[in-house]
Design an enzyme around this catalytic site. Structure first.
Site, PDB file in Angstrom:
ATOM      1  N   GLU A 171      31.451  34.938  50.661  1.00  0.00           N
ATOM      2  CA  GLU A 171      32.128  35.914  49.810  1.00  0.00           C
ATOM      3  C   GLU A 171      31.373  37.214  49.614  1.00  0.00           C
ATOM      4  O   GLU A 171      31.966  38.248  49.299  1.00  0.00           O
ATOM      5  CB  GLU A 171      32.428  35.281  48.441  1.00  0.00           C
ATOM      6  CG  GLU A 171      31.277  35.223  47.453  1.00  0.00           C
ATOM      7  CD  GLU A 171      30.278  34.099  47.694  1.00  0.00           C
ATOM      8  OE1 GLU A 171      29.397  33.910  46.838  1.00  0.00           O
ATOM      9  OE2 GLU A 171      30.374  33.409  48.731  1.00  0.00           O
ATOM     10  N   HIS A 190      26.988  31.821  52.024  1.00  0.00           N
ATOM     11  CA  HIS A 190      27.932  32.435  51.088  1.00  0.00           C
ATOM     12  C   HIS A 190      28.909  33.318  51.868  1.00  0.00           C
ATOM     13  O   HIS A 190      28.534  34.397  52.337  1.00  0.00           O
ATOM     14  CB  HIS A 190      27.190  33.284  50.059  1.00  0.00           C
ATOM     15  CG  HIS A 190      26.419  32.484  49.065  1.00  0.00           C
ATOM     16  ND1 HIS A 190      27.000  31.936  47.944  1.00  0.00           N
ATOM     17  CD2 HIS A 190      25.119  32.118  49.033  1.00  0.00           C
ATOM     18  CE1 HIS A 190      26.087  31.272  47.256  1.00  0.00           C
ATOM     19  NE2 HIS A 190      24.937  31.360  47.895  1.00  0.00           N
ATOM     20  N   CYS A 234      28.149  26.736  49.302  1.00  0.00           N
ATOM     21  CA  CYS A 234      26.765  26.577  48.852  1.00  0.00           C
ATOM     22  C   CYS A 234      26.547  25.287  48.057  1.00  0.00           C
ATOM     23  O   CYS A 234      26.550  24.213  48.650  1.00  0.00           O
ATOM     24  CB  CYS A 234      26.303  27.807  48.080  1.00  0.00           C
ATOM     25  SG  CYS A 234      24.503  27.947  47.991  1.00  0.00           S
TER      26      CYS A 234
END
Length: 247
Positions: free
Chosen positions: A195, A193, A103
């Site tokens: 994660e 993202h 990001c």
């Protein structure tokens, strides 16, 4: 893996309520125990270049900072964070350990390498379809993902022109540069993202409801939309990153 070198997670979020959950999301997605994922908050302390040799790989988290903010308007902490991240990138590109920017970090890397970052391809907080390029299908990191998959995004700026020599690995309709690779030492950057689960992202949306990623009055609708998303594939990217770094 007994005796294996640790990984390093670098965060740059001043919002303390988002820091711990982001670390835990990264740790869980990588599939490593907490004793193998060390954490440095770059918004609190600087990182010495000599420390990097200890790690098998480095993951850089997101931030509400914007690379496109004029330098004279950046907080001194942001300027220091970006200087530290530039040193991390230069070390990795010089033959150091594998590095994954996520990001905010993709903007730092893009600008460092002479690419262009702008606000034309920002994306509201949502799940979007990501498509791998042919190079992405063949890449040792992104090739673990399906050709098309959903990922969670929320960003005001994005890479508008790739750095010279960078290899585009994935795109979305609204944001042409979602993942790229530079060099031959395992340096990658993702706009989405990798994660977070949908539940993680709902919690993060609550923290950042006044940061301009969506109208604060629409928090409930945004949270419901995010909670309904089925996003499971991107986390494979971090697990694969850890496996490649350990190989």
């Amino acid at each position: 893996m007994t005796g294996a070198r640790p990984f390093l997670f670098l965060s740059a979020r001043p919002e303390v309520e988002a820091v711990g959950p982001e670390y835990e999301s990264v740790r869980r997605a990588m599939g490593v125990d907490s004793d193998r994922l060390e954490h440095v908050r770059l918004d609190v302390e600087t990182l010495r270049s000599s420390d990097l040799a200890r790690y098998a790989g480095v993951v850089v988290g997101g931030s509400p900072y914007n690379v496109t903010t004029a330098d004279e308007h950046k907080h001194p902490v942001q300027r220091r964070v970006e200087d530290d991240l530039a040193r991390v990138a230069e070390s990795a590109l010089g033959g150091g350990r594998p590095l994954l920017f996520t990001c905010y970090g993709i903007g730092v890397l893009t600008r460092l390498l002479g690419g262009e970052v702008g606000t034309e391809h920002g994306e509201d907080a949502a799940a979007v379809e990501i498509t791998l390029t042919e190079a992405g299908v063949e890449d040792p990191l992104t090739g673990v993902l399906p050709r098309r998959f959903d990922a969670l995004v929320g960003h005001k700026e994005a890479t508008e022109r790739l750095p010279e020599g960078a290899v585009l690995l994935a795109s979305s309709v609204a944001c042409p540069v979602q993942v790229y690779r530079v060099g031959t030492s395992g340096v990658y950057a993702t706009q989405f993202h990798p994660e977070v689960t949908a539940t993680d992202f709902v919690a993060r949306a609550n923290v950042y409801r006044h940061h301009g990623y969506f109208p604060a009055a629409e928090l409930r609708a945004v949270s419901e939309r995010l909670a309904a998303a089925s996003v499971t594939e991107p986390q494979q990217l971090l697990r694969r990153f850890a496996a490649l770094a350990d190989a």
